[in-house]
Design an enzyme around this catalytic site. Sequence first.
Site, PDB file in Angstrom:
ATOM      1  N   ARG A  43       0.602  -1.111  -0.194  1.00  0.00           N
ATOM      2  CA  ARG A  43      -0.092  -0.039   0.223  1.00  0.00           C
ATOM      3  C   ARG A  43       0.772   1.257   0.054  1.00  0.00           C
ATOM      4  NH1 ARG A  43      -4.736  -0.022   4.427  1.00  0.00           N
ATOM      5  NH2 ARG A  43      -5.458   1.847   3.077  1.00  0.00           N
ATOM      6  N   CYS A  50      -1.463   6.026   9.179  1.00  0.00           N
ATOM      7  CA  CYS A  50      -1.835   4.871   8.608  1.00  0.00           C
ATOM      8  C   CYS A  50      -2.994   5.221   7.466  1.00  0.00           C
ATOM      9  CB  CYS A  50      -2.390   3.904   9.466  1.00  0.00           C
ATOM     10  SG  CYS A  50      -3.608   4.281  10.668  1.00  0.00           S
TER      11      CYS A  50
END
Length: 289
Positions: A183, A239
């Site tokens: 990611r 995050c």
Amino acid sequence: MTSPSLLVSPQWLAENIGNPQIAIVDCRFALANPQQGQDEYNAGHIPGAFYLNLDRDLSSPVQPHGGRHPLPDPDRLSAKLVEFGIRQGETLVVAYDSSRMAFAARCWWLLRYLGHENVAILDGGWPQWQEGGYLVSQEQEQAKQSGIFVPQLQRDWVVDGEQIQQLGDREDVVLVDSRDYDRYIGKVEPIDPVAGHIPGAINQPWKGITTESGWSKSVADQQARWQDYQNTKEIWVYCGSGVTACVNLFSLALAGRSREKLYAGSWSDWCSYGDRPIATEFPGERAKA
């Protein structure tokens, strides 16, 4: 009651079940099925544990900006803690989940953000509680005493996107992306509409602080994770939505750095603006300006 450490073992908690100075909070949750955690709690939980839902209790409603899990209203969360009989500064709160601390760490961070330092995480979580053969309850728990909780926000523990944009070339601040490496480099993005990371951020995946079975790695391992940044003044962590970043903040606390900062909106906030720079390191993607 004071916690013996930031982590408590299943054996220690089992030996202290029923202590009125301890409140246990079940934080189990599944992003793909928000009702799953509540259902699992109803099916069986640690005796005396109360349940907090990530969406309802540990976050506020989603807005156009601010990320997928904005910080909760402090007064509303505090009222919930009062319902659980938690007395600010007195009650030891032990949080657990079944996701390698992902949601328990969010609870741990939020309570400290509200001014309650006496909070710990159950090492190994629900899976290791079950593995150890400890007692399980299906009762709907009721507080045995009235709680007292007045939020005292640690406002300087939170940063926003504008502050990150102003970082520039500051060498005294390290920006940490806590998501999985694929990611981070923009190879995949299963949740948010845009792939990539904030330019200048380093990658330190949150799952690295525990074993695959959910046990926390040693303090020496936690310190080694942050060894390269021991002389850095501040570490800012993000995050996808401000949840698993708290696991890295917990790792930093285990390593002796307990006052680092959270970008609460995280990547889901950052990419909700069309004019913020985005970096990728995957050959199939191009960085966006």
